[in-house]
Design an enzyme around this catalytic site. Sequence first.
Site, short mmCIF file in Angstrom:
data_model
loop_
_atom_site.label_atom_id
_atom_site.label_comp_id
_atom_site.label_asym_id
_atom_site.label_seq_id
_atom_site.Cartn_x
_atom_site.Cartn_y
_atom_site.Cartn_z
CE LYS A 240 -4.06 -2.18 0.59
NZ LYS A 240 -3.76 -3.60 0.75
C1 LIG Z 1 -4.55 -4.73 0.44
C2 LIG Z 1 -3.82 -6.03 0.46
C3 LIG Z 1 -4.09 -7.06 -0.45
C4 LIG Z 1 -5.22 -6.95 -1.45
O1 LIG Z 1 -4.99 -5.99 -2.43
P1 LIG Z 1 -6.21 -5.40 -3.30
O2 LIG Z 1 -5.65 -4.28 -4.06
O3 LIG Z 1 -7.24 -4.97 -2.29
O4 LIG Z 1 -6.70 -6.52 -4.14
C5 LIG Z 1 -3.31 -8.19 -0.42
N1 LIG Z 1 -2.33 -8.34 0.48
C6 LIG Z 1 -2.04 -7.39 1.38
C7 LIG Z 1 -0.95 -7.63 2.37
C8 LIG Z 1 -2.77 -6.21 1.42
O5 LIG Z 1 -2.49 -5.26 2.32
#
Ligand SMILES: *Cc1c(COP(=O)(O)O)cnc(C)c1O
Length: 459
Positions: free
Chosen positions: A112
Site C-alpha cells: 500500500k
Molecule cells: C490490500 C492487500 C491485499 C489486497 O490488495 P487489493 O488491491 O485490495 O486486491 C493483499 N495483500 C495485502 C498484504 C494487502 O495489504
Amino acid sequence: MNYVSTRGQGSPVSFEDALLRGLAPDGGLYVPESWPQLPANWQVDLKDAPYTEFALLVAKAFAGDSFDDAELRTLVDQAYAPFDHPDVAPLLELASDLYLLELFHGPTFAFKDFAMQLLGHLFEIALKRRGERRTIIVATSGDTGAAAVEAFAGRTAINLFVLHPEGRISEAQRRQMTTATAKNVHNIAVNGSFDECQQTLKALFADEAFRSDVSLGAVNSINWARIMAQAAYYLSTLARLGRSAAFSVPTGNFGDIFAGFVAHKMGAELGPLVIATNKNDILHRALSTGTYKVAGASPTLSPAMDIQIASNFERLLFEVLGRDAEALKSLMADLARDGEMTIPPGALSAMRELFLSDRVSDQETLDEIGEAHAKYGIVADPHTAVGLRAETRVLGGVPGPHVVLATAHPAKFADTVMKATGESPALPAKLASLMDKKERFDRFPPDVDQIMTYVRARI
Ligand SMILES: *Cc1c(COP(=O)(O)O)cnc(C)c1O
C-alpha cells in the site's frame, strides 16, 4: 489525460479532480478516457533503470496534464526515498522462472505504501495550489490505514479518519495506526467487518450535504491515482526480466491486480494475471461461474483480503463491457438489488483471456508458508502465501517467468508465521517500537449517522 466515470454521468474531469474527488459524483469510479501507450522499446531502454523512472513514466502518462515533469520528478523522488531497499521493489529469484516481487520495503511494510506515499505528496501540492482542505475517510482491511496514516500524518490541509474492523486485523497493523500522535489522525474501530466499514464509507460519500460540508476525499483503491502508481512495479518487473511474465496477485479489493491490467492496456506484454483469493472467493467464483454473488465475508489468516465486494472489479467490468456505461449501471443495479449479477458471456470470455483465478484455504496458507520456508528459505506472509499457492496450482503449465507479488512483510502477521514455521519472524525495529506506545482510537458500530456526527465534531 482526462477521466470519465464508469457510470457515464458528468463530463470528463482532470487528473487533479479525479485525485481529489476519489469517487465520481454518480457513484462510479474514474477511469482514463483512453489508454496511453508505452514508448517503443521501453522494456529495453529501461532495463536497468531505477524504480523511480517507472513511477515517473506512469505518472507522466496519467497525471502529466495536472503536474509538470519537474513536479512529478520531485514527487516520485520524495515518495520512494523512505523505502528501505535500493531497488524499492526488488525481484527475488526463487527457482528457475519463479520470482517473488517484494513490495514490502516501504515505511509500513505492505505494498500500500507504493501508492499512498505518492498520494500524500500529490494531495499536498494540489490542495496548496487550490488553497483548499480535505477530510479523508478511509476504510481499511489492515494495511491501507497504516499506509494512509504514514502518508498523511501532520499534513496541515488534511484531516484523516481511518475506519478499521475491530478485532479483525493483526496487532501490528492496528498499532501502526493507533499509535500515531499527529493531531490530524483519527482512528475509529468499527464493530463489524471490512465490508461494513466500506459500506459506511460509501454511504458517507453518498450524502451530498456531508460530502461538501467536510470536503470529503477518498484514498481507498477507488482512487485512480493509487492504481496508476501501482502499475509502475509491473513495468519495472517486466523490464528487469526482459520478456513477458505471468503474475500471481493476492487479491481483495482488486486494486493491485487491476494495476497489472493497466500495464497490459498500456501495451506491456504480460499474462496471465492470477486472481489469488482466500476463502472470501467472490472473484474466483465470478470468473469460474459468471455469477458475481455476494456472500458474508469471513475472517481468515490473510485479513487484508477478507473482502466480498471488490470495488475495482467495476473498472474491469466497464472495460470488458466495451465501456458501455449503461450496461454497467444496470449490472450494478442488479448487484445492489439482488446481491448478485450475471456477467454477460462476451464480457466473461474477455476477462478469461487475461485472468485466471484460484482460492486458497487457511490450512493451505499455513502449509504454503511452511513449504516455501523449507524449499526457498523465505518467510512469506499469509497473503503472499496465497499468491504462491495459486501460482503452483494455476500456472503449472504456463511457460515463461512467473512472478508472485509479496504484498506484506511477514512480521505484520507474526502469529500466523510462527504457527506455520515454528519461528517468529524478525521484527523490523520500526514495528518493534510500536509495541509499547500508547494507542488512541474511538469505537463505533457501523452506523453512518454516529460516524458523521463524530467527523463533523472533530474537524
Ligand atoms: C490490500 C492487500 C491485499 C489486497 O490488495 P487489493 O488491491 O485490495 O486486491 C493483499 N495483500 C495485502 C498484504 C494487502 O495489504
